[in-house]
Design an enzyme around this catalytic site. Structure first.
Site, PDB file in Angstrom:
ATOM      1  N   ASP A 101       2.046  19.717   2.055  1.00  0.00           N
ATOM      2  CA  ASP A 101       2.493  18.761   1.037  1.00  0.00           C
ATOM      3  C   ASP A 101       1.675  17.487   1.181  1.00  0.00           C
ATOM      4  OD1 ASP A 101       4.160  17.582  -0.945  1.00  0.00           O
ATOM      5  OD2 ASP A 101       5.257  16.534   0.624  1.00  0.00           O
ATOM      6  N   SER A 102       1.761  16.637   0.172  1.00  0.00           N
ATOM      7  CA  SER A 102       1.070  15.341   0.233  1.00  0.00           C
ATOM      8  C   SER A 102       1.714  14.414   1.267  1.00  0.00           C
ATOM      9  CB  SER A 102       1.114  14.675  -1.144  1.00  0.00           C
ATOM     10  OG  SER A 102       2.460  14.506  -1.552  1.00  0.00           O
ATOM     11  N   TYR A 125      -0.332  11.920  -3.822  1.00  0.00           N
ATOM     12  CA  TYR A 125      -1.326  12.681  -4.579  1.00  0.00           C
ATOM     13  C   TYR A 125      -1.157  12.467  -6.092  1.00  0.00           C
ATOM     14  CZ  TYR A 125      -2.805  15.688  -0.624  1.00  0.00           C
ATOM     15  OH  TYR A 125      -3.318  16.185   0.552  1.00  0.00           O
ATOM     16  N   CYS A 146       3.841  21.051  -2.374  1.00  0.00           N
ATOM     17  CA  CYS A 146       3.637  19.871  -3.214  1.00  0.00           C
ATOM     18  C   CYS A 146       3.488  20.292  -4.685  1.00  0.00           C
ATOM     19  CB  CYS A 146       2.362  19.180  -2.742  1.00  0.00           C
ATOM     20  SG  CYS A 146       1.937  17.728  -3.677  1.00  0.00           S
ATOM     21  N   ASN A 147       4.326  19.728  -5.546  1.00  0.00           N
ATOM     22  CA  ASN A 147       4.229  20.063  -6.973  1.00  0.00           C
ATOM     23  C   ASN A 147       2.881  19.645  -7.540  1.00  0.00           C
ATOM     24  OD1 ASN A 147       7.136  20.711  -8.462  1.00  0.00           O
ATOM     25  ND2 ASN A 147       7.320  19.753  -6.470  1.00  0.00           N
ATOM     26  N   GLU A 156      11.285   7.402  -0.748  1.00  0.00           N
ATOM     27  CA  GLU A 156      10.620   7.000   0.497  1.00  0.00           C
ATOM     28  C   GLU A 156      11.360   5.823   1.144  1.00  0.00           C
ATOM     29  OE1 GLU A 156       6.891   7.712   1.591  1.00  0.00           O
ATOM     30  OE2 GLU A 156       7.663   9.635   0.889  1.00  0.00           O
ATOM     31  N   CYS A 190       9.071  17.516  -8.345  1.00  0.00           N
ATOM     32  CA  CYS A 190       8.398  16.758  -7.289  1.00  0.00           C
ATOM     33  C   CYS A 190       9.225  16.973  -6.031  1.00  0.00           C
ATOM     34  CB  CYS A 190       8.350  15.271  -7.664  1.00  0.00           C
ATOM     35  SG  CYS A 190       7.734  14.211  -6.344  1.00  0.00           S
ATOM     36  N   HIS A 250      10.145  15.202  -3.692  1.00  0.00           N
ATOM     37  CA  HIS A 250      11.123  14.188  -3.310  1.00  0.00           C
ATOM     38  C   HIS A 250      12.427  14.264  -4.108  1.00  0.00           C
ATOM     39  CE1 HIS A 250       7.618  12.524  -1.459  1.00  0.00           C
ATOM     40  NE2 HIS A 250       8.214  11.411  -1.080  1.00  0.00           N
TER      41      HIS A 250
HETATM   42  N1  DGL Z   1       4.587  16.112  -2.937  1.00  0.00           N
HETATM   43  C1  DGL Z   1       4.355  15.326  -4.129  1.00  0.00           C
HETATM   44  C2  DGL Z   1       4.807  16.144  -5.341  1.00  0.00           C
HETATM   45  O1  DGL Z   1       5.632  17.038  -5.228  1.00  0.00           O
HETATM   46  C3  DGL Z   1       5.048  13.994  -3.958  1.00  0.00           C
HETATM   47  C4  DGL Z   1       4.521  12.881  -4.778  1.00  0.00           C
HETATM   48  C5  DGL Z   1       3.050  12.515  -4.606  1.00  0.00           C
HETATM   49  O2  DGL Z   1       2.360  12.899  -3.662  1.00  0.00           O
HETATM   50  O3  DGL Z   1       2.602  11.756  -5.480  1.00  0.00           O
HETATM   51  O4  DGL Z   1       4.335  15.942  -6.415  1.00  0.00           O
END
Ligand code: DGL
Length: 267
Positions: free
Chosen positions: A10-11, A42, A73-74, A152, A184, A186
């Protein structure tokens, strides 16, 4: 039977929601999680950068002999999944299609809402996946960058989060959305806040849906770990407070330690 680990990336910390779902459904699997906390987020980056980061992490996971890669990560699923699938020999799965399938099953009025990062929304990946399942479906998307920061910050069920939910989602609610994909990593943590503003909204957690599909897939492909020696190894490109907090929340203070792994210095 295959006792090699499952790689998950994941990001940042959000993918721990997916890691936790996989752990709960498949406790005998060895999981290696990588969170790219140093290069988070991301969702506001360009496609080229998201693909480069995803490749670098996939290389790290492959060096650990993973039997499968889960793009938790989406944003990376929306942008880099096809590239990774074309380059990597082990199965690579993302969260988008699982979420789209679950939403199509859940809706009863022909309308599905998607709330995600800007990059995920702009990629139209959820919309394409939903329309492939049912071309008559209406898809209404909204990017909700502030949801990421609120999560966060730990404000998962707070007045300010309910206000943001109302602001971001009221328009699609008024247009008839009653089934909403939390697109997402989160956003599943914001379920209570969203439900307190929109009690009848059916919330689809793409991360949980992919965990269910992975369980079926491992069985079908005879890739399950039957040795019952499941363990979770956590890696991150930076050890941040948020990572530590969420890790403790999901896996307990005595769970796995977190290893720092620099993937690329060009952050
Ligand atoms: N893991 C990212 C997602 O699901 C979280 C948000 C991001 O990195 O901008 O899109």
């Amino acid at each position: 039977m295959n006792s090699n680990p499952i790689g998950i990336f994941d990001s940042g910390v959000g993918g721990l929601t997916v890691c936790k779902a996989i752990r709960e459904l498949m406790p005998s699997e060895h999981l290696i999680y990588f969170g790219d906390t140093a290069r988070f987020p991301y969702g506001t980056r360009s496609l080229d950068t998201i693909i480069r980061y995803s490749r670098e992490i996939a290389d790290f996971l492959l060096s650990r002999n993973v039997k499968m890669i889960v793009v938790a990560c989406n944003t990376a699923s929306a942008v880099a999944l096809k590239t990774l699938q074309g380059e990597i020999k082990v199965p690579v799965v993302g969260v988008i299609e699982a979420g789209a399938r679950a939403a199509c099953r859940a809706q009863d009025n022909g309308i599905v809402g998607v709330v995600a990062t800007r990059a995920t929304v702009n990629s139209l990946s959820y919309e394409k996946a939903i329309l492939e399942i049912n071309p008559n479906m209406r898809v209404i998307q909204r990017h909700a960058t502030i949801f990421v920061s609120l999560t966060e910050e730990g404000w998962v069920d707070d007045d300010i989060t309910r206000l943001a939910a109302d602001k971001y989602l009221r328009g699609m609610y008024n247009e008839g959305v009653r089934t909403l994909i939390l697109g997402c990593t989160h956003f599943p943590l914001l379920k209570n806040a969203i439900h307190s503003v929109f009690p009848e909204m059916v919330l689809v957690d793409s991360g949980y849906e992919i965990a269910l599909e992975i369980k079926r897939m491992l069985k079908e492909k005879n890739l399950e770990n039957l040795r019952n020696d499941g363990v979770v190894e956590l890696y991150a490109s930076d050890i941040t407070d948020t990572l530590q907090r969420l890790k403790d929340m999901f896996f307990g203070e005595n769970g796995s330690g977190i290893h720092k792994m620099i993937i690329d210095s060009r952050v």
